[in-house]
Design an enzyme around this catalytic site. Structure first.
Site, PDB file in Angstrom:
ATOM      1  N   ARG A  38      42.745  44.778  45.530  1.00 20.32           N
ATOM      2  CA  ARG A  38      44.028  44.132  45.203  1.00 20.32           C
ATOM      3  C   ARG A  38      45.146  45.079  45.614  1.00 20.32           C
ATOM      4  O   ARG A  38      45.545  45.948  44.872  1.00 20.32           O
ATOM      5  CB  ARG A  38      44.101  43.851  43.704  1.00 20.32           C
ATOM      6  N   SER A  83      42.957  32.795  39.257  1.00 18.44           N
ATOM      7  CA  SER A  83      43.656  33.268  38.046  1.00 18.44           C
ATOM      8  C   SER A  83      44.074  32.066  37.214  1.00 18.44           C
ATOM      9  O   SER A  83      44.619  31.109  37.763  1.00 18.44           O
ATOM     10  CB  SER A  83      44.936  34.022  38.426  1.00 18.44           C
ATOM     11  N   LYS A 141      50.482  45.064  36.401  1.00 13.01           N
ATOM     12  CA  LYS A 141      50.982  43.870  37.104  1.00 13.01           C
ATOM     13  C   LYS A 141      52.407  43.622  36.644  1.00 13.01           C
ATOM     14  O   LYS A 141      52.645  43.204  35.496  1.00 13.01           O
ATOM     15  CB  LYS A 141      50.101  42.668  36.767  1.00 13.01           C
TER      16      LYS A 141
HETATM   17  N1  LIG Z   1      43.817  39.946  40.717  1.00 10.93           N
HETATM   18  C1  LIG Z   1      43.364  39.264  39.640  1.00 10.93           C
HETATM   19  N2  LIG Z   1      42.034  39.329  39.316  1.00 10.93           N
HETATM   20  C2  LIG Z   1      41.609  38.666  38.231  1.00 10.93           C
HETATM   21  C3  LIG Z   1      40.167  38.755  37.835  1.00 10.93           C
HETATM   22  F1  LIG Z   1      39.508  37.656  38.218  1.00 10.93           F
HETATM   23  F2  LIG Z   1      39.611  39.840  38.406  1.00 10.93           F
HETATM   24  F3  LIG Z   1      40.077  38.866  36.504  1.00 10.93           F
HETATM   25  N3  LIG Z   1      42.417  37.907  37.462  1.00 10.93           N
HETATM   26  C4  LIG Z   1      43.743  37.827  37.775  1.00 10.93           C
HETATM   27  C5  LIG Z   1      44.248  38.515  38.848  1.00 10.93           C
HETATM   28  C6  LIG Z   1      45.735  38.445  39.154  1.00 10.93           C
HETATM   29  O1  LIG Z   1      45.927  38.361  40.523  1.00 10.93           O
HETATM   30  P1  LIG Z   1      47.374  38.693  41.117  1.00 10.93           P
HETATM   31  O2  LIG Z   1      47.353  38.362  42.555  1.00 10.93           O
HETATM   32  O3  LIG Z   1      47.809  40.033  40.705  1.00 10.93           O
HETATM   33  O4  LIG Z   1      48.310  37.690  40.355  1.00 10.93           O
HETATM   34  P2  LIG Z   1      48.321  36.135  40.426  1.00 10.93           P
HETATM   35  O5  LIG Z   1      47.161  35.681  39.609  1.00 10.93           O
HETATM   36  O6  LIG Z   1      49.635  35.776  39.822  1.00 10.93           O
HETATM   37  O7  LIG Z   1      48.186  35.765  41.871  1.00 10.93           O
END
Ligand SMILES: Nc1nc(C(F)(F)F)ncc1COP(=O)(O)OP(=O)(O)O
Ligand SMILES: [Mg+2]
Length: 215
Positions: free
Chosen positions: A39, A110, A139
């Site tokens: 990420r 998500s 985040k």
């Molecule tokens: N990267 C993530 N991984 C998980 C997991 F599945 F690993 F728990 N849950 C949630 C996110 C959040 O992803 P992000 O791209 O920062 O924000 P958004 O969800 O707003 O796109």
């Protein structure tokens, strides 16, 4: 299979690491993570070739130890690398379209509530990431805290959905997250900021697996 893979899901990018991300991942793999997500976002995140090269190196490490390698947000990168899967949020490329593009690779979505869980399942997601469960430092655009009750609520209505919880989860709160009904915990700073990453990862792994076995 998916529920085991979600047990201890390490999520990381270069901005989360105080030392070399490759060393951080090696130590986390040594400590027993069951899935990894690249990420790369936030202030100072790598882009372009630098991002691709780091992803490639991290993927090589995961492949060598049979750890599923998931890319966050960037579907093109996931496809270019032939990653094991992709994770998208509500504001990223639509899950239905991502599913069409990636075939039977893993698709994570998500979610913040039951409605979004049902939508993700309709898009044939393999798992959902629910959060933030607790306040998070990883985040900067995190939505409102869901709390443990949202895990319980979703589990009560969707008994079998593979669900990993994310957001401010630590060694002290991991057990209650699993007891609330999550199949696993996704962590960033709980591993990245540990003084001894391998030992900290081992402790998280033991807590999660013991609690899952207790049922
Ligand atoms: N990267 C993530 N991984 C998980 C997991 F599945 F690993 F728990 N849950 C949630 C996110 C959040 O992803 P992000 O791209 O920062 O924000 P958004 O969800 O707003 O796109
Ligand atoms: Mg996203």
């Amino acid at each position: 299979m998916m529920k085991h893979m979600l047990s201890l899901y390490f999520v990381m990018g270069s901005v989360d690491c105080t030392k070399n991300p490759l060393v951080v991942l090696d130590e986390a793999i040594e400590g027993g993570i069951t899935m990894f997500q690249f990420r790369e976002k936030g202030k100072g995140a790598l882009t372009g070739l630098e991002k691709y090269r780091l992803a490639e190196q991290l993927f090589e490490r995961c492949r060598a130890r049979n750890i599923p390698f998931i890319v966050n947000d960037d579907v093109d990168l996931a496809l270019a690398l032939q990653a094991d899967g992709i994770h998208v949020g509500q504001e990223d490329e639509a899950a239905e379209r991502v599913r069409d593009r990636i075939g039977n690779k893993y698709l994570g979505v998500s979610v913040h509530n039951l409605t979004e869980v049902k939508k993700a399942l309709a898009a044939h997601a393999d798992y959902v990431g629910l959060g933030p469960i607790f306040p998070t430092v990883s985040k900067d655009d995190a939505k409102q805290v869901c709390g443990l009750t949202m895990i319980e609520h979703i589990r009560a209505h969707e008994k079998h959905v593979p669900l990993v919880a994310i957001g401010g989860i630590t060694e002290q709160t991991a057990e209650q997250v699993i007891k609330a009904g999550a199949d696993g915990i996704a962590v960033i700073s709980a591993i990245c900021r540990a003084e001894h990453i391998c030992e900290q990862t081992k402790r998280l792994y033991e807590i999660v697996m013991r609690t899952k076995q207790e049922g």
